[in-house]
Enzyme design. Sequence first.
Site, PDB file in Angstrom:
ATOM      1  N   ASP A  23      18.340  -7.262  21.587  1.00  0.00           N
ATOM      2  CA  ASP A  23      17.581  -7.683  20.402  1.00  0.00           C
ATOM      3  C   ASP A  23      16.075  -7.665  20.694  1.00  0.00           C
ATOM      4  O   ASP A  23      15.646  -7.910  21.820  1.00  0.00           O
ATOM      5  CB  ASP A  23      18.029  -9.101  20.005  1.00  0.00           C
ATOM      6  CG  ASP A  23      17.592  -9.453  18.596  1.00  0.00           C
ATOM      7  OD1 ASP A  23      17.198  -8.539  17.831  1.00  0.00           O
ATOM      8  OD2 ASP A  23      17.641 -10.645  18.249  1.00  0.00           O
ATOM      9  N   ASN A  71      24.476  -3.773  10.508  1.00  0.00           N
ATOM     10  CA  ASN A  71      23.280  -2.911  10.540  1.00  0.00           C
ATOM     11  C   ASN A  71      23.323  -1.789   9.491  1.00  0.00           C
ATOM     12  O   ASN A  71      22.289  -1.212   9.158  1.00  0.00           O
ATOM     13  CB  ASN A  71      23.063  -2.290  11.935  1.00  0.00           C
ATOM     14  CG  ASN A  71      22.578  -3.265  12.982  1.00  0.00           C
ATOM     15  OD1 ASN A  71      22.776  -3.070  14.174  1.00  0.00           O
ATOM     16  ND2 ASN A  71      21.930  -4.355  12.557  1.00  0.00           N
TER      17      ASN A  71
HETATM   18  C1  FPP Z   1      18.230  -5.057  17.533  1.00  0.00           C
HETATM   19  O1  FPP Z   1      16.845  -5.195  17.480  1.00  0.00           O
HETATM   20  C2  FPP Z   1      18.558  -3.722  17.997  1.00  0.00           C
HETATM   21  C3  FPP Z   1      19.289  -2.815  17.291  1.00  0.00           C
HETATM   22  C4  FPP Z   1      19.832  -3.108  15.963  1.00  0.00           C
HETATM   23  C5  FPP Z   1      19.535  -1.459  17.813  1.00  0.00           C
HETATM   24  C6  FPP Z   1      19.703  -1.357  19.290  1.00  0.00           C
HETATM   25  C7  FPP Z   1      19.661   0.052  19.668  1.00  0.00           C
HETATM   26  C8  FPP Z   1      19.090   0.539  20.781  1.00  0.00           C
HETATM   27  C9  FPP Z   1      18.491  -0.295  21.833  1.00  0.00           C
HETATM   28  C10 FPP Z   1      19.092   2.002  20.981  1.00  0.00           C
HETATM   29  C11 FPP Z   1      20.359   2.405  21.633  1.00  0.00           C
HETATM   30  C12 FPP Z   1      20.424   3.842  21.563  1.00  0.00           C
HETATM   31  C13 FPP Z   1      21.473   4.570  21.904  1.00  0.00           C
HETATM   32  C14 FPP Z   1      21.378   6.015  21.773  1.00  0.00           C
HETATM   33  C15 FPP Z   1      22.706   3.966  22.379  1.00  0.00           C
HETATM   34  P1  FPP Z   1      16.162  -5.519  16.082  1.00  0.00           P
HETATM   35  O2  FPP Z   1      15.853  -4.236  15.420  1.00  0.00           O
HETATM   36  O3  FPP Z   1      17.040  -6.448  15.299  1.00  0.00           O
HETATM   37  O4  FPP Z   1      14.870  -6.230  16.545  1.00  0.00           O
HETATM   38  P2  FPP Z   1      14.124  -7.431  15.807  1.00  0.00           P
HETATM   39  O5  FPP Z   1      15.045  -8.612  15.858  1.00  0.00           O
HETATM   40  O6  FPP Z   1      12.906  -7.632  16.652  1.00  0.00           O
HETATM   41  O7  FPP Z   1      13.806  -6.968  14.414  1.00  0.00           O
END
Ligand code: FPP
Length: 254
Positions: A23, A71
Site C-alpha cells: 500500500d 480495485n
Molecule cells: C495500493 O496502493 C497498491 C495497489 C492497488 C497496486 C499494487 C501494485 C503494484 C505494486 C504493482 C505490481 C505490479 C505487478 C506487475 C505485479 P494505493 O494505490 O492504494 O496507494 P494509496 O493508498 O497511497 O492511494
Amino acid sequence: MLGQISREQDLLRGPRHVAIIMDGNGRWAKARGLKRSEGHVQGYLNLREVLRYAVEFGVEVLTVYAFSTENWHRPQDEVDALMELVVTAVHAQTPELISEGVRLRTIGDLSRLPDRAREALLGVIEQTAHNTRINLVLALSYSSRDEITRAVRALSTQVASSALSPEDITEEHISRLLDTADLPELDLMIRTGGERRISNYLLWQGAYAELYFSDAYWPDFGREDLRMAILDYNERERRWGKTSEQVQALSEEE
Ligand code: FPP
C-alpha cells in the site's frame, strides 16, 4: 555483539510464507506531483528488489496483493494502467524469473482479467512451473470473500450431486478449494503505507499469521524494512491458541 549474531542467525530460520499488502503507491506519487499510475510503476520496480531480499532471507513463498477485487472500481485509466503494467512486467521479467529460479503463480479470479494480461500470466506460470528457489504469488482480482465464495460454490456442487454430505465437510475441504491450496501456511503478513487493516486479504490463511505494519509507502519499503519485519516475527512466540508452556514443551520434543 553475540546478541547481534544470534539475531542475524534468527533471520535464517524466519518465516516460510510472507504476504505483503503493497500500500502507498498513490500517496508516494502524489507527494512527488506524479500520476498515481507512476506510483504503481515504482511499486512494481520495488517488488523486483524486495523479491531479491526475500530470497536472501530464505523466504519460500512471497504472496503480494497486486490488484484486489475492489480495485476494479478505481478510475478506468488507473485500472487500465495496472493491467498494462502486468503485461509489460511479465514480458520484461520472464527471462530473469526463469534464470533466477522464481516460480510465478497467481491467486484470484483470473477470468476477469483482460485476455492479454491473462494469457501473458498463464505463459510465464507454465514456463516457471519447475523453478524451486522461491514462489512469487501475485494476488490479482483477488479478495478473500470472493475466494471463499468460489470455494463454497464448488463445495455446494459436490453436495448437490451427493458426492459429499454436509456433515462430512471439514476445514480441510475448504482449504483444498482455496486458491492457496498447495501453498504452505501463511506465517507473516506485512502491510505498508501506514494503515492497520487486512482489507479482505488472505483472511482464512492468515488465521494464525503474525501481522506487521510499516509506515513506509510501498515504493520506499526496502531491504532494511523487510529485515526488521522478519526479525520482529522471529521474536514473537506463535501459540496457535495453546499456552506458552504447551508450545515450549512441544518444541522441546522436536
Ligand atoms: C495500493 O496502493 C497498491 C495497489 C492497488 C497496486 C499494487 C501494485 C503494484 C505494486 C504493482 C505490481 C505490479 C505487478 C506487475 C505485479 P494505493 O494505490 O492504494 O496507494 P494509496 O493508498 O497511497 O492511494
